[in-house]
Design a protein around this motif. Structure first.
Motif, PDB file in Angstrom:
ATOM      1  N   TRP A  90       0.834  -1.201   0.000  1.00  0.00           N
ATOM      2  CA  TRP A  90       0.000   0.000   0.000  1.00  0.00           C
ATOM      3  C   TRP A  90       0.871   1.254   0.000  1.00  0.00           C
ATOM      4  O   TRP A  90       0.681   2.194  -0.782  1.00  0.00           O
ATOM      5  CB  TRP A  90      -0.922  -0.033   1.221  1.00  0.00           C
ATOM      6  CG  TRP A  90      -2.064   0.927   1.158  1.00  0.00           C
ATOM      7  CD1 TRP A  90      -2.256   1.930   0.254  1.00  0.00           C
ATOM      8  CD2 TRP A  90      -3.179   0.957   2.058  1.00  0.00           C
ATOM      9  NE1 TRP A  90      -3.426   2.585   0.541  1.00  0.00           N
ATOM     10  CE2 TRP A  90      -4.005   2.023   1.627  1.00  0.00           C
ATOM     11  CE3 TRP A  90      -3.556   0.209   3.167  1.00  0.00           C
ATOM     12  CZ2 TRP A  90      -5.190   2.337   2.302  1.00  0.00           C
ATOM     13  CZ3 TRP A  90      -4.731   0.528   3.827  1.00  0.00           C
ATOM     14  CH2 TRP A  90      -5.541   1.576   3.401  1.00  0.00           C
ATOM     15  N   VAL A 134      -0.716  16.071 -12.286  1.00  0.00           N
ATOM     16  CA  VAL A 134      -1.385  14.777 -12.178  1.00  0.00           C
ATOM     17  C   VAL A 134      -2.361  14.794 -11.003  1.00  0.00           C
ATOM     18  O   VAL A 134      -3.551  14.571 -11.162  1.00  0.00           O
ATOM     19  CB  VAL A 134      -0.368  13.638 -12.032  1.00  0.00           C
ATOM     20  CG1 VAL A 134      -1.093  12.299 -11.992  1.00  0.00           C
ATOM     21  CG2 VAL A 134       0.604  13.662 -13.199  1.00  0.00           C
ATOM     22  N   TRP A 135      -1.832  15.057  -9.800  1.00  0.00           N
ATOM     23  CA  TRP A 135      -2.704  15.184  -8.630  1.00  0.00           C
ATOM     24  C   TRP A 135      -2.750  16.653  -8.229  1.00  0.00           C
ATOM     25  O   TRP A 135      -1.907  17.441  -8.641  1.00  0.00           O
ATOM     26  CB  TRP A 135      -2.186  14.354  -7.461  1.00  0.00           C
ATOM     27  CG  TRP A 135      -1.630  13.034  -7.864  1.00  0.00           C
ATOM     28  CD1 TRP A 135      -0.347  12.634  -7.735  1.00  0.00           C
ATOM     29  CD2 TRP A 135      -2.338  11.934  -8.446  1.00  0.00           C
ATOM     30  NE1 TRP A 135      -0.196  11.364  -8.212  1.00  0.00           N
ATOM     31  CE2 TRP A 135      -1.393  10.904  -8.654  1.00  0.00           C
ATOM     32  CE3 TRP A 135      -3.664  11.714  -8.818  1.00  0.00           C
ATOM     33  CZ2 TRP A 135      -1.733   9.680  -9.213  1.00  0.00           C
ATOM     34  CZ3 TRP A 135      -3.998  10.500  -9.376  1.00  0.00           C
ATOM     35  CH2 TRP A 135      -3.055   9.510  -9.567  1.00  0.00           C
ATOM     36  N   SER A 136      -3.704  16.972  -7.358  1.00  0.00           N
ATOM     37  CA  SER A 136      -3.700  18.316  -6.789  1.00  0.00           C
ATOM     38  C   SER A 136      -2.600  18.387  -5.739  1.00  0.00           C
ATOM     39  O   SER A 136      -2.101  17.361  -5.270  1.00  0.00           O
ATOM     40  CB  SER A 136      -5.052  18.613  -6.146  1.00  0.00           C
ATOM     41  OG  SER A 136      -5.219  17.797  -5.012  1.00  0.00           O
ATOM     42  N   PRO A 152      -7.500  12.673   3.705  1.00  0.00           N
ATOM     43  CA  PRO A 152      -6.168  12.202   4.117  1.00  0.00           C
ATOM     44  C   PRO A 152      -5.349  13.344   4.716  1.00  0.00           C
ATOM     45  O   PRO A 152      -5.464  14.490   4.274  1.00  0.00           O
ATOM     46  CB  PRO A 152      -5.547  11.719   2.809  1.00  0.00           C
ATOM     47  CG  PRO A 152      -6.690  11.412   1.926  1.00  0.00           C
ATOM     48  CD  PRO A 152      -7.786  12.348   2.308  1.00  0.00           C
ATOM     49  N   THR A 154       2.327   1.913  -3.270  1.00  0.00           N
ATOM     50  CA  THR A 154       1.393   2.588  -4.177  1.00  0.00           C
ATOM     51  C   THR A 154       1.510   4.099  -4.017  1.00  0.00           C
ATOM     52  O   THR A 154       1.567   4.837  -5.005  1.00  0.00           O
ATOM     53  CB  THR A 154      -0.050   2.141  -3.881  1.00  0.00           C
ATOM     54  OG1 THR A 154      -0.077   0.725  -3.827  1.00  0.00           O
ATOM     55  CG2 THR A 154      -0.998   2.627  -4.929  1.00  0.00           C
ATOM     56  N   ASP A 155       1.561   4.544  -2.744  1.00  0.00           N
ATOM     57  CA  ASP A 155       1.773   5.979  -2.490  1.00  0.00           C
ATOM     58  C   ASP A 155       3.038   6.460  -3.194  1.00  0.00           C
ATOM     59  O   ASP A 155       3.049   7.505  -3.842  1.00  0.00           O
ATOM     60  CB  ASP A 155       1.946   6.236  -0.987  1.00  0.00           C
ATOM     61  CG  ASP A 155       0.671   6.003  -0.209  1.00  0.00           C
ATOM     62  OD1 ASP A 155      -0.407   6.211  -0.775  1.00  0.00           O
ATOM     63  OD2 ASP A 155       0.767   5.621   0.975  1.00  0.00           O
ATOM     64  N   LEU A 158      -0.098  12.233   0.013  1.00  0.00           N
ATOM     65  CA  LEU A 158       0.645  11.053  -0.423  1.00  0.00           C
ATOM     66  C   LEU A 158       1.951  10.904   0.334  1.00  0.00           C
ATOM     67  O   LEU A 158       2.266   9.825   0.842  1.00  0.00           O
ATOM     68  CB  LEU A 158       0.927  11.134  -1.925  1.00  0.00           C
ATOM     69  CG  LEU A 158      -0.261  10.806  -2.830  1.00  0.00           C
ATOM     70  CD1 LEU A 158       0.080  11.105  -4.272  1.00  0.00           C
ATOM     71  CD2 LEU A 158      -0.646   9.349  -2.671  1.00  0.00           C
ATOM     72  N   LEU A 167      -9.390   7.017   4.062  1.00  0.00           N
ATOM     73  CA  LEU A 167      -9.556   6.111   2.929  1.00  0.00           C
ATOM     74  C   LEU A 167     -10.677   5.121   3.171  1.00  0.00           C
ATOM     75  O   LEU A 167     -11.524   4.903   2.325  1.00  0.00           O
ATOM     76  CB  LEU A 167      -8.255   5.341   2.708  1.00  0.00           C
ATOM     77  CG  LEU A 167      -7.258   6.010   1.800  1.00  0.00           C
ATOM     78  CD1 LEU A 167      -5.964   5.249   1.813  1.00  0.00           C
ATOM     79  CD2 LEU A 167      -7.821   6.057   0.396  1.00  0.00           C
ATOM     80  N   MET A 222       4.664   5.234  -5.745  1.00  0.00           N
ATOM     81  CA  MET A 222       4.571   5.302  -7.199  1.00  0.00           C
ATOM     82  C   MET A 222       3.744   6.517  -7.623  1.00  0.00           C
ATOM     83  O   MET A 222       4.024   7.141  -8.657  1.00  0.00           O
ATOM     84  CB  MET A 222       3.945   4.020  -7.770  1.00  0.00           C
ATOM     85  CG  MET A 222       4.743   2.757  -7.538  1.00  0.00           C
ATOM     86  SD  MET A 222       6.514   2.913  -7.806  1.00  0.00           S
ATOM     87  CE  MET A 222       6.587   2.954  -9.578  1.00  0.00           C
ATOM     88  N   MET A 223       2.751   6.863  -6.827  1.00  0.00           N
ATOM     89  CA  MET A 223       1.940   8.041  -7.168  1.00  0.00           C
ATOM     90  C   MET A 223       2.727   9.331  -6.965  1.00  0.00           C
ATOM     91  O   MET A 223       2.573  10.291  -7.723  1.00  0.00           O
ATOM     92  CB  MET A 223       0.660   8.035  -6.344  1.00  0.00           C
ATOM     93  CG  MET A 223      -0.300   6.949  -6.812  1.00  0.00           C
ATOM     94  SD  MET A 223      -1.648   6.717  -5.693  1.00  0.00           S
ATOM     95  CE  MET A 223      -2.383   8.322  -5.758  1.00  0.00           C
ATOM     96  N   THR A 227       4.883   9.615  -9.919  1.00  0.00           N
ATOM     97  CA  THR A 227       4.110  10.013 -11.094  1.00  0.00           C
ATOM     98  C   THR A 227       3.941  11.526 -11.134  1.00  0.00           C
ATOM     99  O   THR A 227       4.127  12.157 -12.174  1.00  0.00           O
ATOM    100  CB  THR A 227       2.724   9.343 -11.074  1.00  0.00           C
ATOM    101  OG1 THR A 227       2.907   7.959 -10.860  1.00  0.00           O
ATOM    102  CG2 THR A 227       1.989   9.569 -12.368  1.00  0.00           C
TER     103      THR A 227
END
Lengths: 584, 152
Positions: free
Chosen positions: A84, A103-105, A194, A87-88, A112, A170, A90-91, A94
């Motif tokens: 898990w 990509v994200w705000s 989050p 995953t954070d 993250l 989450l 990798m984001m 990204t």
């Protein structure tokens, strides 16, 4: 109209169903429409069925107080948390692939890196090593079980709720989404966002942020602290009181020594974190002013946090050192060089770890005399760390080194630890720290250690003990590929961060100047390599657990010939004998 | 257990885990991927997430597993049914990615492609593994491990 847009017009379900239906009709035609009664695959049962007094199925895992089962639960939990947290990561990579916030705000990005840090430190590394300790320490010291089996179970079962509290937003949002997908909207479930305050929870931001999720994070961390303290007390008491007659302090194995020291550090560090967290909760909810400017001040938080936080670094890394010290000699064909000095250096790190916390705060404007003393201790702690490194090298010197997967990870871990450690020595120097503080240099430095030696040691242990844990062997070629990919991945991912830090880029920002883009992209590429390696690891271990060749001789690693067929393998040998006696 | 029922059991396990993974991905990415809109598009119900999702579940529990049962012999990757399940899932994923990606691009598309592939692989693996476990009638012993053989 191009092909892709034609495809998006037609529902995929329809396409897939028709294709599969056509194939199925064809297959049925080929088989003359007869359903086979015997499985063509011949079955994939575990092949290890043997009599046991334990209840079966889910009930066994929910009620167990056996140290081995709890150890397995810990390791499985830690693996889930690690995936898990990955995953954070990798984001994060990204978002950082391009210079802008595209990509994200920015808020998502902040969340993250906060949850990545909290997850990896508190719910991956600590449980992973506690799990290995639970499984192996009683075996290594010749005890029947941990001293307090029920407290052991409680300590584990506090972790999942703690994890869910920390990542609570989450879970509630998932519930909200599930309800929304059947048409029920419950706004309350979406109110927890989050946390975006960083894993260090620095005041005053952590007090000002109104997101109620932050309170849950604090409670969850407190709960995980309680769990860690309970587990540590158990480890300490087990090693002190449950040792077999043959196990003395002089011949106690190196893994138990490091876990004993680690647990000692936990005993002093985690209560401070717990208290500080409660004060922070009081500041947020009850108007106290422990960390407010007109009270103790935000610096007080930093002192309390890092009094826990720096020893925590050694809580994470000492078990990894223990594993390297345990596994490396087995594949070097020699006994660990300077065993006593490795134990002494472990104890020295345990003591010194409490004298270095303020090196995280050199740039806060503390009194220079105080700063200098912390610099001295921070530089001094490099000595016991170097003692370990040189002893590992001396163990390899003139040895008959076999490049089995665990060994690749051990030597790779030493490599990354040297880079991570030396970059740390520079940071310990006040003038350098003032330049590099809070830049990517720091991120690169500690990732060489946490992703390098700590995770590598965990991987090494997962391979080294896999035959003992499952009774099967993993695919060694895949293991070696994973090993080399990981070493390359760590250098490709984190070396650019050191350089970006030299360029002066501050960490924790979703956007950055375009000049850093190329290096950030190299770093992302490295992260992908590490990720591919981790997927290979997961596939290898899951498939080997199901289908791997069955181990019948306990001396899987040819340890007898170098006289290192240690206690856990001797225990495994008796287990194998009993299994064959009872095999159905 | 009989073969169609085993296949459906595999489908239930697979789709449960896959749904959970997609939900986590959706929340983790702060709804930027709009996974369930993609699922609805995939199911031919663009805009109607509830019905689209229902179709998705039904397909995952009945259509794919039963097709898997019929096709198992012909799917490459055997004899392990779990590997075959993963091959089937990759085929399904290709269609899902093509029809469901909407107007994602750049980094978001990369995340979408990689993580939906992982979710599909989990589905296929569980489908095949559960199916294989429930249908097997004559468990074969796996090979013995020989420490001296370093060819592996």
């Amino acid at each position: 109209m191009d092909v892709i847009s034609v495809l998006t017009e037609i529902p995929g379900l329809l396409v897939a169903t028709w294709v599969l239906l056509g194939l199925a009709i064809y297959a049925g035609y080929r088989q003359n429409w007869q359903l086979r009664s015997v499985a063509a695959d011949g079955g994939y049962l575990s092949g290890l069925g043997f009599e046991s007094e334990k209840p079966t199925g889910l009930f066994r895992w929910l009620t167990t107080v056996d140290h081995k089962d709890i150890g397995v639960l810990y390791v499985v939990f830690a693996t889930g948390a690690a995936l898990w947290g990955a995953t954070d990561a990798m984001m994060i990579r990204t978002e950082l692939f391009t210079a802008g916030t595209d990509v994200w705000s920015a808020e998502t990005y902040n969340a993250l890196f906060t949850t990545h840090g909290l997850t990896m430190l508190f719910f991956f590394v600590t449980p992973a090593f506690t799990g290995l300790a639970n499984y192996f320490i009683p075996i290594l010291v010749g005890a029947d079980d941990m001293s307090f089996p029920r407290i052991n179970a409680i300590a584990f079962w506090l972790l999942p709720p703690a994890f869910f509290l920390v990542r609570g937003g989450l879970i509630t949002e998932v519930m909200g989404k599930m309800l929304a997908s059947v048409g029920v909207h419950w706004e309350l479930l979406f109110s927890l966002r989050p946390p975006t305050i960083g894993w260090t929870l620095y005041a005053p931001r952590s007090i000002i942020v109104t997101n109620p999720q932050v309170d849950l994070v604090l409670l969850g961390l407190h709960l995980s602290g309680l769990a860690t303290i309970m587990a540590s007390i158990n480890i300490i008491v087990t090693i002190f009181t449950e040792r077999d007659e043959g196990v003395t302090w002089a011949n106690l194995d190196i893994f138990s020594w490091t876990l004993l020291t680690t647990s000692g550090i936990v005993l002093f560090a985690f209560p401070v974190l717990g208290s500080a967290l409660l004060m922070l909760i009081a500041d947020r909810n009850f108007g106290t002013t422990f960390f407010a400017v007109d009270g103790g001040g935000p610096i007080l938080w930093q002192h309390l946090f890092w009094f826990f936080g720096h020893p925590e670094v050694y809580i994470l890394v000492l078990p990894a050192f223990g594993l390297v010290s345990l596994i490396l000699p087995k594949f070097a064909g020699r006994k660990l060089f300077g065993f006593k000095f490795i134990v002494y250096s472990t104890l020295a790190i345990g003591v010194l770890s409490f004298g270095v916390w303020a090196h995280h705060m050199f740039s806060t404007g503390m009194d220079p005399r105080l700063r200098a003393s912390f610099m001295a201790v921070s530089l001094a702690i490099a000595i016991p760390s170097a003692v370990k490194t040189f002893n590992w090298m001396a163990t390899l010197w003139g040895g008959n080194v076999r490049w089995a997967t665990p060994q690749i990870f051990c030597v790779g871990g030493i490599m990354t630890f040297i880079v991570g450690g030396v970059t740390g020595v520079f940071l310990a120097s006040i003038p350098v720290d003032l330049v590099l503080h809070d830049t990517y240099y720091v991120v690169g430095h500690f990732h060489f250690i946490v992703m390098g030696v700590i995770t590598f040691a965990a991987f090494a242990a997962s391979y080294y003990w896999f035959p003992l844990l499952t009774g099967r062997m993993f695919n060694r070629r895949l293991g070696r590929i994973h090993g080399y990919l990981s070493i390359v991945g760590v250098f490709v991912a984190f070396m650019p961060m050191i350089l970006i830090g030299y360029g002066g880029l501050p960490r924790r920002s979703a956007s950055y100047p375009g000049v850093f883009e190329a290096l950030q992209q190299v770093s992302t590429f490295g992260a992908v390599i590490i990720g591919i390696g981790a997927l290979i690891w997961l596939t290898n271990l899951v498939q080997s657990y199901r289908l791997g060749p069955i181990v019948t001789d306990a001396d899987v690693w040819n340890l007898r010939e170098s006289g290192q067929f240690s206690r856990e393998w001797q225990w495994f040998e008796t287990q194998l004998e009993e299994r064959t006696k009872f095999r159905r | 257990m009989n073969r169609p029922l085993s296949a459906v059991a595999g489908g239930v396990t697979g789709i449960a885990v896959m749904t959970l993974l997609l939900l986590f991905l959706e929340v983790e990415t702060r709804s930027n991927l709009a996974i369930f809109e993609a699922v609805a598009r995939f199911a031919g119900m663009p805009g109607n997430v509830t019905l689209g999702f229902l179709l998705f579940l039904l397909a995952g529990v009945f259509a794919w597993p039963l097709a898997f049962m019929a096709l198992e012999q012909y799917i490459p990757g055997g004899p392990d049914p779990a590997t075959r399940g993963m091959v089937l899932a990759v085929a399904l994923w290709v269609v899902f990615v093509l029809t469901g990606r909407g107007d994602l691009s750049g980094g978001l598309l990369a995340i979408y492609v990689i993580f939906t592939l992982l979710a599909h692989l989990c589905y296929g693996f569980l489908l095949g593994a559960v199916y294989g476990r429930l249908t097997s009638e004559s468990p074969v012993e796996a090979d013995r491990y020989d420490p001296t053989d370093v060819s592996q």
